[in-house]
Design a protein around this motif. Structure first.
Motif, short mmCIF file in Angstrom:
data_model
loop_
_atom_site.label_atom_id
_atom_site.label_comp_id
_atom_site.label_asym_id
_atom_site.label_seq_id
_atom_site.Cartn_x
_atom_site.Cartn_y
_atom_site.Cartn_z
N TRP A 247 -5.91 -0.93 7.09
CA TRP A 247 -4.36 -0.24 7.06
C TRP A 247 -4.06 0.20 8.58
CZ3 TRP A 247 -3.05 5.33 7.25
CH2 TRP A 247 -1.65 5.36 7.35
N LEU A 248 -5.15 1.13 9.15
CA LEU A 248 -5.21 1.70 10.35
C LEU A 248 -4.95 0.82 11.63
CD1 LEU A 248 -7.73 4.65 9.91
CD2 LEU A 248 -5.24 4.99 10.40
N HIS A 249 -5.71 -0.70 11.33
CA HIS A 249 -5.43 -1.69 12.18
C HIS A 249 -4.48 -2.38 12.28
CE1 HIS A 249 -10.51 -1.99 12.43
NE2 HIS A 249 -9.71 -1.06 13.08
N THR A 250 -3.28 -1.91 11.19
CA THR A 250 -1.87 -2.84 11.49
C THR A 250 -1.08 -1.58 12.09
OG1 THR A 250 -1.32 -1.56 9.47
CG2 THR A 250 -2.64 -3.55 8.97
N LEU A 251 -1.06 -0.56 12.48
CA LEU A 251 -0.36 0.33 12.96
C LEU A 251 -0.10 0.73 14.39
CD1 LEU A 251 -1.31 3.66 11.27
CD2 LEU A 251 0.26 1.81 10.22
N PRO A 252 -0.97 0.13 15.21
CA PRO A 252 -0.62 0.22 16.59
C PRO A 252 0.73 -0.49 17.14
CG PRO A 252 -2.84 -0.21 16.61
CD PRO A 252 -2.27 -0.61 15.05
N SER A 253 1.45 0.09 18.05
CA SER A 253 2.42 -0.47 18.79
C SER A 253 2.67 0.27 20.12
CB SER A 253 3.74 -0.08 17.75
OG SER A 253 4.15 1.18 17.78
N MET B 210 0.96 -1.25 -0.07
CA MET B 210 0.12 -0.16 0.04
C MET B 210 0.93 1.15 0.06
SD MET B 210 -2.80 1.02 2.68
CE MET B 210 -4.01 -0.34 2.11
N LYS B 211 0.41 2.08 -0.91
CA LYS B 211 1.25 3.40 -0.80
C LYS B 211 0.95 4.62 -0.24
CE LYS B 211 3.05 2.62 -5.61
NZ LYS B 211 3.09 3.10 -7.10
N ILE B 212 1.70 5.10 0.88
CA ILE B 212 1.33 6.03 1.79
C ILE B 212 1.81 7.54 1.24
CG2 ILE B 212 0.67 6.63 4.14
CD1 ILE B 212 -0.48 3.99 3.32
N TYR B 213 1.09 8.26 1.25
CA TYR B 213 1.53 9.70 1.15
C TYR B 213 1.30 10.68 2.23
CZ TYR B 213 2.94 9.49 -3.81
OH TYR B 213 3.56 9.11 -5.20
N VAL B 214 2.32 10.93 3.13
CA VAL B 214 2.19 11.74 4.19
C VAL B 214 2.73 13.35 3.68
CG1 VAL B 214 3.25 12.36 6.39
CG2 VAL B 214 2.86 10.07 5.74
N ILE B 215 1.44 14.04 3.90
CA ILE B 215 1.69 15.59 3.56
C ILE B 215 1.92 16.62 4.39
CG2 ILE B 215 0.71 17.52 1.95
CD1 ILE B 215 -0.98 14.94 0.46
#
Length: 302
Positions: free
Chosen positions: A160-166, A1-6
């Motif tokens: 995707w958001l569900h894969t982020l927590p740490s 998945m391609k993520i662009y942080v602006i």
């Protein structure tokens, strides 16, 4: 998945660092070519607990960015920059992309409402972060990213958001975006403007009986406009709790004032005043804070 942080500020750098640590394909979009070039050449340095970690990152300017290739666009810019950025990428965006907004205040909701063909979520960020230079961010305090879906066309963003927590970067889902944003708005309106005018750290507001009473006046006026009218005392307790937890923090609005930059006064206080006017309400304390901050900005913009 391609993520662009602006956005190449403190939050943009912080989020990009943790997304990259999760092996996401991240492109960091900056305002200037100089910052993008430095990030490409030197990498992104994340400092946490006196330990430094160098993270390779791909960076481009927003004008160079192929936004149409992104699966998720994450907007980590100041609220007043969001409008011009949205206009710039309108011709590039594609149907069924996912947008995640991380702004303070509520004006980004108005922009999001004009994007009916996208999956959109709103998030609030309570992590402490300081950009030390163009390529270095210091994670000064572990907080939370809380998000809620605004409109859903696909499941990509949620998955995707569900894969982020740490443990270093907690991420939590909420059911109601309006409740989430208003909770953050009440905290921001009670802390940021007063610290910006007094020059105090967050926790110092609690050490003064007069300033604590002033905060309560601001809170009471803002709460009049809360569309859901939940437990008022719970929200006031949350404001005090955040103020205590971030006692040593310098609010983002005070940082902007110190650097003689534009603040987010319009997205926070201005939004409340416009909403009050539409509802025939008067908010004298918030009106005072708004005008005082506008005057402060104008004094160093002359």
């Amino acid at each position: 998945m391609k993520i662009y942080v602006i956005g190449g500020g403190a939050i943009g750098l912080l989020v990009s660092a943790y997304l990259k640590k999760k092996n996401n394909e991240v492109t960091l979009c900056t305002r200037t070519k100089a910052q993008a070039d430095q990030l490409n050449q030197q990498g992104l340095t994340l400092i946490r607990n006196d330990q430094s970690e160098l993270i390779p990152i791909h960076s481009v300017t927003l004008k160079q960015a192929k936004v149409e290739e992104a699966d998720v666009c994450l907007f980590a810019v100041k609220s007043y920059d969001l409008g011009p950025i949205m206009k710039e990428i309108t011709s590039k965006r594609k149907k069924d992309q996912s947008y995640l907004f991380l702004q303070n205040g509520m004006t980004h909701v108005e922009l999001a409402s004009k994007l009916p063909d996208l999956t959109i979520a709103f998030a609030t960020v309570s992590h402490g972060a300081v950009r030390l230079n163009q390529t270095t961010v210091q994670h000064t305090g572990v907080g939370e990213v809380n998000w809620a879906m605004y409109q859903q066309r696909t499941n990509y963003l949620t998955d995707w958001l569900h894969t982020l927590p740490s443990s270093e970067f907690p991420v939590y889902e909420h059911d109601k975006w309006e409740e989430l944003l208003w909770s953050k708005l009440l905290v921001n309106v009670c802390i940021n403007p007063i610290t910006a005018l007094t020059g105090m750290k967050n926790g110092e507001l609690l050490e003064s009986t007069e300033l604590k009473q002033f905060m309560k006046c601001v809170f009471d006026e803002a709460f009049l406009l809360h569309p859901l009218q939940p437990d008022k005392e719970r929200h006031w307790s949350q404001v005090l709790s955040v103020c205590k937890q971030t006692a040593e923090n310098t609010s983002s609005m005070l940082v902007d004032i110190k650097h003689k930059r534009q603040t987010e006064v319009d997205a926070i206080l201005g939004y409340l005043l416009r909403r009050a006017k539409a509802n025939g309400l008067s908010l004298p304390t918030i009106s005072f804070l708004y005008q005082a901050l506008i005057n402060r900005e104008q004094s160093y913009q002359l």
